[in-house]
Design an enzyme around this catalytic site. Sequence first.
Site, PDB file in Angstrom:
ATOM      1  N   HIS A  47      56.354 -17.445  75.194  1.00  0.00           N
ATOM      2  CA  HIS A  47      57.228 -18.402  74.552  1.00  0.00           C
ATOM      3  C   HIS A  47      58.172 -18.097  75.443  1.00  0.00           C
ATOM      4  CE1 HIS A  47      60.025 -21.378  72.777  1.00  0.00           C
ATOM      5  NE2 HIS A  47      58.392 -22.511  73.249  1.00  0.00           N
ATOM      6  N   ASP A 103      51.875 -26.581  73.222  1.00  0.00           N
ATOM      7  CA  ASP A 103      51.117 -26.977  74.011  1.00  0.00           C
ATOM      8  C   ASP A 103      49.452 -26.930  73.976  1.00  0.00           C
ATOM      9  OD1 ASP A 103      53.175 -29.016  75.054  1.00  0.00           O
ATOM     10  OD2 ASP A 103      53.617 -27.072  75.751  1.00  0.00           O
TER      11      ASP A 103
END
Length: 424
Positions: free
Chosen positions: A302, A359
């Site tokens: 991320h 996700d």
Amino acid sequence: MDTAKLILKGHEYEFPLIEGSEHELAIDFTKLRAQTGAISFDPGYGNTGSCMSEITYIDGEKGILRYRGYPIEQLAERSSFVEVCYLLVNNKLPTAEELASFQQKLTYHTLLHEDMKKFFESYPPSAHPMAIMSATAISLSAYYPELLDPEIIDLNIVRLLAKFKTIAAYAYKRSIGQAYVYPRNDLGYTEDFLHMMFAVPTEDYVVPEVLTRALDLLLILHADHEQNCSTSTVRMVGSSQANMFASVAAGVSALWGPLHGGANQAVIEMLQMIHKDGGDYQKYMNMAKDKDSGFRLMGFGHRVYKNFDPRAQILKKAADEVLSELGINDPLLEIAKNLEAIALADSYFVERKLYPNVDFYSGIIYRAMGIPTDMFTVMFALGRLPGWIAQWKEMRNDAATRINRPRQIYTGATVRDYVPVKER
Ligand code: CMC
């Protein structure tokens, strides 16, 4: 102490500092080019603050995510998606009456204009639902033109929140060739969406409570994430004073990519590949570490979180609970957990601070709920919608907003004379 000094080609310049309410620090470079002739260069905008915002706070080092100051863990456990929508868009938690009135408005604006059904029919059944979502979101602007009247803007916000889920469900029904199921006013937001997805005209269908609860949680966790790719796109498009529907449609398109919201679909596809390969984790780990392979461990890494993604932690626990409540034993959950354990012990991932993101586990829950893989990113869009709207509204009401227009460093040919084609 409240300025930053820059020495450029022997000249010293001073720039003001800006400090946020959580003490994040920025150097105000608004006058950088005017004062120095230079621009800042920051591809991917990893060090660039594009706006001031009161909506969402993230501390990526500490794994903190808060909407309007409220920790995501508390909202996930105790709030509802509709309440979070209200909070994001209106900057306060609603009273009981305000919540009831908001819920009622969201209920009474769910219908699509009957003519819009033709849009869905004109797509091939194989069309990816994200293409339909983006196109239909912008089409709403043809039915509900934006006027500068703030009341109309507020009404359009409610319309978009209410109709987006109808659009999502219709896109799904179109893809499987089933009759559209109309929204129902006696159902809450999330339950109504699931009813439109899974009901068929031939029998009564009651949405299992576990599905409503699971989806509500997923939507809350996706509701905003400050200046991510799709939200920045919404602000970018909106900065030209394009209307809200057009701005959000652009956000839907940005979300679709596999590095952003499309990752939830890509994660499941990756886990399925590993499953088919007989659980050969090492092969995929090696590919992920090999830059030439073009393969990344989807659902990992991320831009902002460098310790853990709090959303992923909540979802890992929820995946266990939802699958066990539904009595589903999905081998992909086991594969995901094994893959996570292997990656977290691997120096490549440790050194680069790559952790599971939102996700990684969401797709496993969607799968268990019976939501098909190519609808996963649509679910993300449904969750992110209030965030896009809140950010768009904040940008519109901010007197400091200028049209977004980055600069560049030109690296092409210097001036040269045109040569007619016959002389080349
Ligand atoms: N697998 C393997 N290597 C990775 C991965 C990954 N998933 N993510 C980052 N890296 C490596 C990358 O190759 C680079 O290595 P090096 O320093 O040797 O060049 C280093 O880690 C830093 O990566 P980056 O690409 O500079 O990081 P970024 O901040 O630009 O990208 C990201 C962030 C999310 C796009 C990226 O981590 C990624 O592609 N992840 C997989 C896709 C994914 O799961 N996306 C969903 C993001 S969360 C939901 C959302 O908000 O959209």
